[in-house]
Design an enzyme around this catalytic site. Structure first.
Site, mmCIF file in Angstrom:
data_model
loop_
_atom_site.group_PDB
_atom_site.id
_atom_site.type_symbol
_atom_site.label_atom_id
_atom_site.label_comp_id
_atom_site.label_asym_id
_atom_site.label_seq_id
_atom_site.Cartn_x
_atom_site.Cartn_y
_atom_site.Cartn_z
ATOM 1 N N LYS A 93 0.839 -1.207 0.000
ATOM 2 C CA LYS A 93 0.000 0.000 0.000
ATOM 3 C C LYS A 93 0.870 1.252 0.000
ATOM 4 C CE LYS A 93 -3.775 -2.480 2.247
ATOM 5 N NZ LYS A 93 -4.427 -2.864 3.529
ATOM 6 N N GLN A 137 -4.645 -1.478 9.774
ATOM 7 C CA GLN A 137 -4.492 -2.792 9.159
ATOM 8 C C GLN A 137 -5.074 -3.865 10.076
ATOM 9 O OE1 GLN A 137 -3.210 -3.352 5.996
ATOM 10 N NE2 GLN A 137 -3.916 -5.457 6.319
ATOM 11 N N ASP A 160 -10.830 2.789 4.534
ATOM 12 C CA ASP A 160 -11.169 1.369 4.423
ATOM 13 C C ASP A 160 -12.689 1.168 4.416
ATOM 14 O OD1 ASP A 160 -9.289 -0.498 3.862
ATOM 15 O OD2 ASP A 160 -8.740 -0.924 5.946
#
Lengths: 307, 307
Positions: A93, A137, A160
């Site tokens: 990422k 994450q 997200d």
């Protein structure tokens, strides 16, 4: 998680509605992403190639945004513990972000970090005007509640798309930040010119992070608000022997005999009740139950059981 | 909106899992609510009878709540305009509320009321400690945004369950105030002892107020978080000719020849690609696209396009 659009046909030359909805893109999918066009063999959609194309578009978007005198987009990634897969994903990422001109910062915390400490970090990032996007994450250690952390991120920085407000907006077909994997599937379908409207789609996998958002994106593909009920919409031939039928329809029809208006549902009650195992009548079925459940909610609210 | 549980069988004596999940209730459904038990004829579930039973339970809940020295639950209903159906529904709700010992107040506003004025009313009700539940009777006039009003109600007082946060919580299978009609359908299914877990259910109707919440309640019926992907879960025989297959699976398997670990999806790629019209490989399919969409979200966030 695999997804299947039944009865979909391999279209030649153009991809019909898909093409009409995304001109050029479908053809590009055909030539660029289609590494195979042998008869009876699937077009292999290269996500790698498609992602390159999107990243070009993002890079241009970033540059023109900055050219207008705006601050460069900034992604803050919070990574907890030593899960090797998580570290690999995060590296990818960060690499991709720098490739399109998005700055990123990595905040590492040990496996032993407390939930409070993580919420302090997200609070700071929420308030920091330099930070445009925040990503935590997953998975997080067992002693941390992932849902609490996801809801601790400001919805407008929740890249997200896991914040309860972004999920709610997604399910109600409002603009929202969409979970990246679901968004990826959606983008693949659109850019390849695959038509989903009116098609049967099997979403195999009912996770809340992937399966559910994909199902919701497809659920809201096209019109979903239709005129209320239709008398006798559901006839006996549609109902399998022993099915349970719950009728939520509300229709006022005029009795041909008496001329009086009467209330009926969407189900052909007299015929269907001969095949079903359970059936609710209209009136006297879901209607009164709805009122009862409203009162139950009121009691729950009074007792502050939910919140 | 009609709902069908395929292959459901009329059970005699007990209602299996349904009974196990709600002892007594199913039998009560059978004897009390079952006004017909002739062979090959459906049990007609009387929502009227079931609602009476629930209202008894609510009344007892209200009284014992008050007996503990708490304030009596209070429902505030906001009704705009002269829609006769809306006025009928509201009358029923007020009548039922008083029957179970819940106080209610009706706030009437003319068709011409402004959105700001309505939001002022909900703000006051949100802050009023006497008010446990707030209900805005829909539909609202066209010049008012229903979504804005629904989100203007404090989530903890949102007894219609339409606030974005209640919808988000519902979709994520968290405790929430559930929209009354969806809740009514759910309660009918549970109290009648109808088993839904592992069954095919058709929800005919995709409205965001009824169809979607019902689908979500059924979606989260039982386990929905399952272990990640399974290599070759999706085989060629499962895929119809011309289907489009998008593989979101991530599995690390050991190559029997080389002994090296390699990444595969959930789909039997080599076999399925011969039948499908489109297929995404793993790796190089959804994975890179997911990263791209994350970056796209970051740019959207930076440009404050969503919020």
């Amino acid at each position: 998680m695999a997804m299947r659009a039944r009865g979909f046909l391999l279209l030649r030359g153009g991809l019909g509605r898909g093409l009409a909805r995304a001109p050029g893109v479908a053809e590009r999918a055909w030539r660029g992403f289609g590494s195979s066009s042998v008869r009876h063999e699937a077009i292999i959609i290269s996500g790698t190639e498609m992602a390159k194309q999107i990243q070009k578009e993002i890079q241009q978007g970033v540059e023109s945004w900055i050219a207008l005198g705006n601050r460069r987009p900034h992604l803050s990634i919070l990574l907890v513990g030593d899960n090797p897969a998580s570290h690999t994903y995060v590296r990818k990422k960060i690499k991709a972000a720098s490739a399109v001109g998005i700055c990123s910062e990595l905040i590492l915390k040990p496996e032993t970090v407390s939930q409070e400490e993580l919420l302090d970090v997200t609070d700071q990032l929420n308030m920091d005007p330099r930070v445009s996007g925040i990503l935590v994450q997953l998975p997080l250690p067992d002693h941390v509640n992932e849902r609490t952390i996801c809801n601790g991120i400001a919805p407008e920085k929740d890249v997200d798309g896991f914040h309860i407000i972004n999920i709610g907006r997604l399910c109600l077909d409002q603009h929202s930040l969409i979970p990246a994997t679901a968004s990826a599937v959606w983008e693949i379908i659109k850019r390849a010119g695959i038509e989903t409207f009116g098609k049967n789609v099997l979403v195999a996998g009912r996770s809340k992070n992937v399966g559910m958002p994909i199902a919701m994106l497809l659920h809201t593909d096209g019109e979903h608000e239709r005129p209320g009920g239709i008398p006798r919409l559901i006839t006996a031939d549609m109902v399998r022997e022993g099915a349970a039928v719950i009728d939520v329809g509300i229709n006022y029809v005029q009795d041909p005999m008496t001329g009086k208006t009467k209330l009926v549902g969407d189900v052909d009650f007299e015929a269907v009740k001969k095949k079903a195992s359970f059936i609710t009548p209209v009136p006297g079925g879901v209607g009164p139950m709805t009122v009862a459940m409203l009162l139950k909610n009121t009691l729950l609210a009074a007792k502050s059981i939910i919140y």
